[in-house]
Design a protein around this motif. Structure first.
Motif, short mmCIF file in Angstrom:
data_model
loop_
_atom_site.label_atom_id
_atom_site.label_comp_id
_atom_site.label_asym_id
_atom_site.label_seq_id
_atom_site.Cartn_x
_atom_site.Cartn_y
_atom_site.Cartn_z
N LEU A 120 0.85 -1.19 0.00
CA LEU A 120 0.00 0.00 0.00
C LEU A 120 0.89 1.24 0.00
N ASP A 121 1.07 1.79 -1.17
CA ASP A 121 1.94 2.96 -1.29
C ASP A 121 1.13 4.25 -1.14
N GLY A 122 1.77 5.24 -0.52
CA GLY A 122 1.10 6.53 -0.34
C GLY A 122 0.31 6.55 0.96
N SER A 123 0.82 5.81 1.93
CA SER A 123 0.01 5.59 3.13
C SER A 123 -0.31 6.88 3.90
N SER A 124 0.54 7.90 3.73
CA SER A 124 0.22 9.14 4.45
C SER A 124 -1.07 9.77 3.89
N ASN A 125 -1.51 9.28 2.73
CA ASN A 125 -2.75 9.79 2.13
C ASN A 125 -4.00 9.03 2.58
N ARG A 240 1.53 19.14 -11.00
CA ARG A 240 0.53 18.28 -10.37
C ARG A 240 1.27 17.28 -9.48
N TYR A 241 0.98 17.27 -8.20
CA TYR A 241 1.68 16.35 -7.30
C TYR A 241 0.73 15.91 -6.20
N ILE A 242 0.39 14.63 -6.24
CA ILE A 242 -0.53 14.08 -5.24
C ILE A 242 0.26 13.59 -4.01
N GLY A 243 1.48 13.09 -4.28
CA GLY A 243 2.28 12.52 -3.19
C GLY A 243 1.94 11.05 -2.99
N SER A 244 1.24 10.50 -3.99
CA SER A 244 0.95 9.06 -4.05
C SER A 244 1.52 8.61 -5.39
N LEU A 245 2.62 7.88 -5.35
CA LEU A 245 3.35 7.59 -6.59
C LEU A 245 2.44 6.98 -7.66
N VAL A 246 1.63 6.00 -7.27
CA VAL A 246 0.81 5.30 -8.27
C VAL A 246 -0.15 6.29 -8.94
N ILE A 258 5.92 14.14 -16.54
CA ILE A 258 7.12 13.57 -15.91
C ILE A 258 6.92 13.60 -14.41
N TYR A 259 7.30 12.47 -13.76
CA TYR A 259 7.33 12.40 -12.30
C TYR A 259 8.80 12.36 -11.91
N MET A 260 9.16 13.16 -10.91
CA MET A 260 10.58 13.17 -10.48
C MET A 260 10.67 13.03 -8.97
N TYR A 261 11.51 12.13 -8.53
CA TYR A 261 11.94 12.15 -7.12
C TYR A 261 13.46 12.10 -7.14
N PRO A 262 14.09 13.28 -7.22
CA PRO A 262 15.55 13.32 -7.34
C PRO A 262 16.23 13.16 -5.99
N LEU A 272 12.48 6.86 -3.20
CA LEU A 272 11.74 5.70 -3.72
C LEU A 272 12.61 4.46 -3.80
N ARG A 273 11.96 3.31 -3.65
CA ARG A 273 12.65 2.04 -3.58
C ARG A 273 12.74 1.39 -4.96
N LEU A 274 13.96 0.91 -5.26
CA LEU A 274 14.21 0.33 -6.59
C LEU A 274 13.37 -0.91 -6.83
P1 AFP Z 1 4.15 7.39 2.00
O1 AFP Z 1 3.77 5.94 1.79
O2 AFP Z 1 4.98 7.62 3.21
O3 AFP Z 1 2.96 8.30 1.90
O4 AFP Z 1 5.14 7.75 0.81
C1 AFP Z 1 4.65 7.77 -0.47
C2 AFP Z 1 5.77 7.80 -1.45
O5 AFP Z 1 6.60 6.68 -1.32
C3 AFP Z 1 5.26 7.92 -2.88
O6 AFP Z 1 4.00 7.33 -3.08
C4 AFP Z 1 5.20 9.39 -3.12
O7 AFP Z 1 5.31 9.74 -4.45
C5 AFP Z 1 6.34 9.89 -2.29
O8 AFP Z 1 6.55 8.95 -1.26
C6 AFP Z 1 6.02 11.21 -1.69
O9 AFP Z 1 7.10 11.64 -0.94
P2 AFP Z 1 7.21 13.16 -0.43
O10 AFP Z 1 6.18 13.32 0.63
O11 AFP Z 1 8.60 13.29 0.06
O12 AFP Z 1 6.94 14.02 -1.61
#
Ligand code: AFP
Length: 337
Positions: A120-125, A240-246, A258-262, A272-274
């Motif tokens: 479950l990715d994006g759990s803070s959401n 546009r940035y939701i903070g939920s990668l999917v 483009i999505y970037m996490y530099p 992000l995890r490889l």
């Molecule tokens: P969480 O699972 O902690 O919400 O992280 C989500 C995530 O791995 C990915 O889904 C987001 O794109 C990215 O982290 C958001 O990270 P930032 O809050 O640092 O932008």
């Protein structure tokens, strides 16, 4: 595609689609097909739980942290348990890497497949009713079936994936996957309890005008990323940035972006995890005609050395990823001179 062909395939159930596609693999035994069905079943269960968030006591923090040091949410833990159980019961998997587990989960040594997943990715959401997702990658083990699983079975390059996909729990729930023969998306029909083919042969637009990055970290981005962001603004691109990668990935896949996490000062390898985020989405985007790099090389060429390894990610429409990479190369050259 003509209307007749379209009419005959859109709405096909995921089960039937997987069965029909089994023939694309010479010497297919049906195990991969069954594994994909197991994942879809677990996805339906998670979907049911996610939809109850707010009504039952399943949102909020679980009270523990995962191996990344991140606070686990109750739904994270539920999703991990559900997926692990589905894969264990299915019997096709010899090992799982999960974001939620420190170590490798060893299952049936007589099985052929390794799964890497972020249940479950994006759990803070979760608590705020924003889209979240499940991400998965499937590899064929390299050591002989029946022997104990080795690290080399698990730490394989993304190029070795046999399938990858994600489930997006959004305004509707979708499962998108590839087995290296294009990308197809299935929308969950809750009254039937089935994923139905809704997005056939998905293609990422070559160019786009959406950029997705956590700009709050701007000050700690490397200069080439800052310059690329200035370029995006000069071009009047939309941020546009939701903070939920999917969810961010899915939007850009459909619309172009483009999505970037530099890398940042705090996180030199990004966040992000490889194994269970970047490789899976890289496989999908490449199959859809897009690109995924860590700023220097294709994500899927990176040799993993750790289960929970992090890498920077630049992913999406090829013209945009190439442009971002050009800034990086120019900066690297200027530094050498
Ligand atoms: P969480 O699972 O902690 O919400 O992280 C989500 C995530 O791995 C990915 O889904 C987001 O794109 C990215 O982290 C958001 O990270 P930032 O809050 O640092 O932008």
């Amino acid at each position: 595609m003509d209307k007749e062909t379209l009419g005959s395939t859109i709405g096909t159930t995921l089960d039937r689609f997987i069965n029909d596609k089994q023939g694309e693999f010479p010497f297919a035994t049906g195990e991969l097909s069954q594994l994909l069905r197991d994942i879809a079943l677990a996805g339906k269960i998670i979907n049911r739980e996610v939809n109850k968030s707010g009504l039952l006591d399943i949102a909020g923090a679980y009270g523990a942290t995962n191996v990344q040091g991140e606070e686990q949410q109750k739904l994270d833990v539920i999703a991990d348990i559900r997926f692990t159980r589905a894969l264990k019961n299915g019997g096709e998997v010899c090992a799982i890497i999960s974001e939620e587990e420190d170590d490798l989960i060893r299952l049936n040594a007589n099985s052929r497949y390794v799964v890497a997943m972020d249940p479950l990715d994006g759990s803070s959401n979760i608590d705020v009713n924003v889209s979240i997702g499940t991400i998965f990658s499937i590899y064929r083990r390299v050591s002989p079936i029946g022997t104990p699983v080795q690290m080399e079975d698990v730490l394989q390059k993304g190029d070795n994936q046999v399938a990858a996909g994600y489930i997006l729990y959004g305004s509707s729930t979708m499962l998108v996957y590839t087995t290296g023969h294009g990308v197809n998306g299935f929308t969950f029909e809750p009254t039937l309890g089935e994923f139905l083919l809704s997005h056939q042969n998905m293609k990422c637009p070559k160019a786009g005008s959406i950029y997705s990055i956590n700009e709050g970290s701007y000050q700690s981005f490397e200069p080439s990323v800052k310059e690329y962001l200035q370029y995006c603004k000069a071009e009047n691109y939309s941020a546009r940035y939701i903070g939920s990668l999917v969810a961010d990935f899915h939007r850009n896949l459909l619309k172009g972006g483009i999505y970037m996490y530099p890398s940042t000062e705090k996180a030199p390898n990004g966040k992000l995890r490889l194994m269970y985020e970047c490789n899976c989405l890289a496989f999908i985007i490449e199959q859809a005609g897009g690109m995924a790099t860590d700023g220097e090389q294709r994500v899927m060429e990176i040799q993993p050395t750790e289960l929970h390894q992090r890498v920077p990610l630049f992913i999406g429409s090829p013209d945009m990823v190439n442009k971002a990479q050009t800034y990086r190369k120019e900066f690297a050259t200027a530094q050498k001179d």
